[in-house]
Design an enzyme around this catalytic site. Structure first.
Site, PDB file in Angstrom:
ATOM      1  N   ASP A  31       0.834  -1.198   0.000  1.00 56.85           N
ATOM      2  CA  ASP A  31       0.000   0.000   0.000  1.00 56.85           C
ATOM      3  C   ASP A  31       0.874   1.255   0.000  1.00 56.85           C
ATOM      4  O   ASP A  31       1.938   1.278   0.621  1.00 56.85           O
ATOM      5  CB  ASP A  31      -0.899  -0.005   1.242  1.00 56.85           C
ATOM      6  CG  ASP A  31      -2.043   0.990   1.129  1.00 56.85           C
ATOM      7  OD1 ASP A  31      -2.326   1.456   0.018  1.00 56.85           O
ATOM      8  OD2 ASP A  31      -2.640   1.300   2.171  1.00 56.85           O
ATOM      9  N   ASN A  79     -10.459  -3.416  -6.359  1.00 53.23           N
ATOM     10  CA  ASN A  79      -9.697  -2.450  -7.149  1.00 53.23           C
ATOM     11  C   ASN A  79     -10.354  -2.114  -8.482  1.00 53.23           C
ATOM     12  O   ASN A  79      -9.984  -1.124  -9.130  1.00 53.23           O
ATOM     13  CB  ASN A  79      -8.270  -2.950  -7.406  1.00 53.23           C
ATOM     14  CG  ASN A  79      -7.369  -2.836  -6.199  1.00 53.23           C
ATOM     15  OD1 ASN A  79      -6.376  -3.541  -6.086  1.00 53.23           O
ATOM     16  ND2 ASN A  79      -7.707  -1.944  -5.268  1.00 53.23           N
TER      17      ASN A  79
END
Length: 251
Positions: A31, A79
């Site tokens: 991330d 996503n």
């Protein structure tokens, strides 16, 4: 604020209590690519490209440390909600990584695995992934697992459906369904148990990643943005893991 211990951990193999235990299976929620790029006034794509470089560094470091399996959360089932252009960029980087790094992975005896429903991707990318898996299938060294279009809740639901179908077909009895049966129906069924899960960028959540497998994994949340996470950072994470007391519910 990072949840990692403030004191600098002992180097791998130099803990006071003896050699540091190396986790067999490490998973990473990669991330911070976007924030890395934003801090540098660069487009998000630049952050994703830097993130691919970090993947190379960390996968090499994992092999050096003797980690048996490394699972990377590359593209979650959530996503798809990102802008279409960014999703396209991520798919392009995946193609680039496979084409540019497959020779090294094969040469280093790494076996590539994919978990998640990657067949939702474009046919050419699916073929590329399938070919990469097939090319490394006979390797018996470290395992690199890429999570593509993966979501842990969907994985557990799919395992439940598989077992329900077996019950309906009379192959097993409902009473026989236990933790081992569920584990045997998961995407990770032939991987070592998950020992350590790392999340970069300071976020403190699992984001639907390996929820079943993380039941007794050690969790480590670090402030480092993924493109800045390197071999030294992984070694530090492994050293911290070695200092943890793992009781698995016992004393």
């Amino acid at each position: 604020m990072s949840l990692a211990p403030a004191p600098k951990p002992a180097a791998v193999g130099e803990m006071s209590g003896g050699p540091t235990h190396i986790p067999r299976h490490v998973a990473i929620i990669m991330d911070g690519n976007g924030r890395w790029a934003k801090k540098r006034f660069m487009p998000r794509l630049a952050g994703h490209k830097a993130g691919v470089d970090a993947v190379r560094k960390v996968t090499r470091a994992a092999r050096t440390l003797g980690i048996e399996a490394l699972t990377l959360y590359a593209f979650s089932s959530e996503n798809w909600r990102r802008p279409e252009e960014e999703v396209s960029d991520l798919m392009g980087l995946l193609r680039l990584f496979i084409r540019s790094d497959l020779d090294e992975l094969s040469r280093e005896n790494v076996r590539l695995r994919v978990i998640g429903d990657y067949r939702r991707f474009s046919p050419d990318l699916v073929r590329l992934v399938d070919d990469a898996i097939a090319r490394t299938a006979s390797n018996d060294g470290p395992i690199l697992v890429i999570a593509l279009n993966y979501g842990a809740q969907a994985e557990i639901a799919a395992a439940a459906r598989t077992l329900a179908e077996k019950v309906a077909a009379g192959e097993i009895r409902a009473e026989a369904i236990d933790e081992a049966a569920i584990e045997g129906a998961l995407d990770t069924r032939d991987l070592p148990p998950l020992d350590l899960m790392i999340r970069t960028s300071g976020e403190v959540r699992l984001s639907n990643f390996l929820l079943w497998q993380a039941a007794y994994a050690e969790l480590l949340f670090v402030d480092t943005l993924w493109p800045d996470f390197d071999a030294a950072a992984l070694e530090q994470a492994v050293a911290i893991f070695g200092q943890r007391q793992r009781r698995f519910g016992g004393l």
